[in-house]
Design an enzyme around this catalytic site. Structure first.
Site, PDB file in Angstrom:
ATOM      1  N   HIS A  98      15.610  88.470  -5.311  1.00 45.69           N
ATOM      2  CA  HIS A  98      14.895  87.316  -4.772  1.00 45.69           C
ATOM      3  C   HIS A  98      15.112  86.057  -5.616  1.00 45.69           C
ATOM      4  CE1 HIS A  98      12.409  85.534  -1.892  1.00 45.69           C
ATOM      5  NE2 HIS A  98      11.349  86.327  -1.914  1.00 45.69           N
ATOM      6  N   THR A 129      25.163 102.258   0.430  1.00 49.63           N
ATOM      7  CA  THR A 129      24.859 103.634   0.068  1.00 49.63           C
ATOM      8  C   THR A 129      24.275 104.350   1.274  1.00 49.63           C
ATOM      9  OG1 THR A 129      23.600 105.063  -1.440  1.00 49.63           O
ATOM     10  CG2 THR A 129      22.576 102.978  -0.833  1.00 49.63           C
TER      11      THR A 129
END
Length: 402
Positions: free
Chosen positions: A373, A321
């Site tokens: 994560h 993006t």
């Protein structure tokens, strides 16, 4: 011959849609392939066109109604339909009676549009009949605030409603959230609630890419039939090479399973009037810079017109993006499940940098990598971003696979 007008076949990931706008009314002449209705899904707006010359006979699903895949939404009658309409002069000879006031049809339309009181307008026609010119003369003779009610201070568009204040009043307008906007909100909230999001940053010296682009852009455009050389293609190529080296960043999570993808399908976030859409560049490792630039420009143009297909918005193993086109200096992008990472590009800005003990002014860009994560360790995320940085600061690395 009667024909059933049906909603398109939705893919498995789209449960239903809703009728956005009917462009034709029952009885109105329609030509083959002329747009009949827009159907909005949570990804794109689908257009349904006329199967032949003819007319709509009956609308079965009104605007706002939910429709399922291949559901019948209207009935259509094939055949040549006369398009003759009464002349303007003949139409104006008609008289519409509103209470005790007689007026022409065009005068009534203008009155309704401006929300004016017919009793306050003096008609100059036969028997006091009000004409369109009488209404316009009244509008021109009074202050704008009197001729235009406060409610007219609100105007709407396909993008955002424009709210202004008339005569000190605080004006508000409530509009339903589009399916696309609801879908965006749902996906982003889902990402925040389910993924362990973490963002790591780095910065890249854009001077090598800018120099390369400046040197070859004219030749590039000439050789590749008008395709312009931009920055996005360099980022896509660098990202593709980095994804090959760090397969966890290119993976996705499916329940308790990790799905490793042996290809690089990169989504490019594109802003449109209806909201953010993310069309997919397929098999980026097989694309050259010209292919990437041409495809991205095509995506951008068709996104503004609502012309992207559902198949072009499905899948993807990674997303890029670019908030820099709007002036963003730094941000923390949110990934799109089930993907596990997203790269954020930002504004190129000259900054003083220390280079070999000297201060130099360089065109720098902050890069942000948001990752899940649960799957990606911090070490891999940082090294992934550094790999992109290294390839952009020395573009020859992309060609030499270094």
């Amino acid at each position: 011959m009667a024909i059933e007008i049906k909603a398109p076949q939705f893919p498995e990931s789209v449960a239903d849609g809703s009728i956005a706008t009917w462009h034709k009314k029952p009885g109105e002449p329609v030509q083959r392939d002329e747009l009949l209705v827009d159907i909005e899904t949570d990804k794109v707006v689908l257009e349904v066109v006329a199967p032949a010359d003819g007319q709509l006979v009956e609308i079965l699903k009104d605007e706002g109604d939910t429709v399922l895949s291949v559901e019948v939404i209207a009935r259509f009658e094939e055949g040549t339909v006369s398009t003759a309409v009464p002349s303007a002069e003949a139409a104006e000879e008609e008289t519409v009676q509103v209470g005790n006031v007689a007026m022409s049809p065009s005068a009534k339309r203008l009155l309704d549009e401006k929300k004016l009181d017919a009793e306050k307008i003096k008609g100059t026609g036969k028997g006091g009949r009000i004409s369109k010119e009488d209404v316009q003369a009244y509008i021109n003779s009074v202050p704008a605030s009197a001729a235009k009610p406060a409610s007219q201070a609100i105007t709407s568009s396909s993008a955002q409603p424009v709210i202004s204040i008339a005569d000190g009043e605080k004006i508000e307008k409530r509009v339903p959230m589009t399916r696309l906007r609801k879908s965006i909100a749902k996906r982003l909230k889902e990402a925040q609630e389910t993924a362990a999001l973490l963002t790591t940053f780095n910065e890249v010296n854009m001077e090598p890419v800018m120099t390369l682009r400046s040197k070859y852009k004219d030749m590039f455009e000439k050789v590749h039939n008008g395709t312009r050389l931009g920055f996005m293609s360099f980022f896509v190529k660098a990202t593709t090479e980095a994804l090959k080296r760090f397969p966890d960043v290119n993976a996705s999570i499916d329940g308790d399973d990790i799905v490793y993808h042996g290809y690089q399908d990169i989504g490019i976030a594109v802003s449109s009037d209806r909201g953010l859409v993310v069309p997919i560049l397929r098999d980026c490792d097989r694309m050259n810079l010209a292919d990437i630039e041409a495809q991205i420009r095509d995506f951008g143009a068709r996104a503004q017109k609502g012309g992207l297909g559902l198949d072009e918005l499905q899948g993807g193993t990674f997303t890029i993006t670019n908030g820099g086109v709007f002036g963003s200096l730094m941000s923390t992008p949110i990934l799109t499940p089930p993907q596990t990472a997203i790269l954020g590009m930002h504004k190129i800005q000259e900054r003083p940098m220390a280079v070999n003990g000297e201060v130099k002014i360089l065109p720098m860009m902050y890069l942000a990598l948001t990752y899940d994560h649960r799957l990606i360790d911090g070490k891999d995320a940082v090294q992934f971003l550094v790999a992109i940085k290294d390839m952009l600061e020395d573009p020859a690395r992309i060609l030499l696979d270094l």
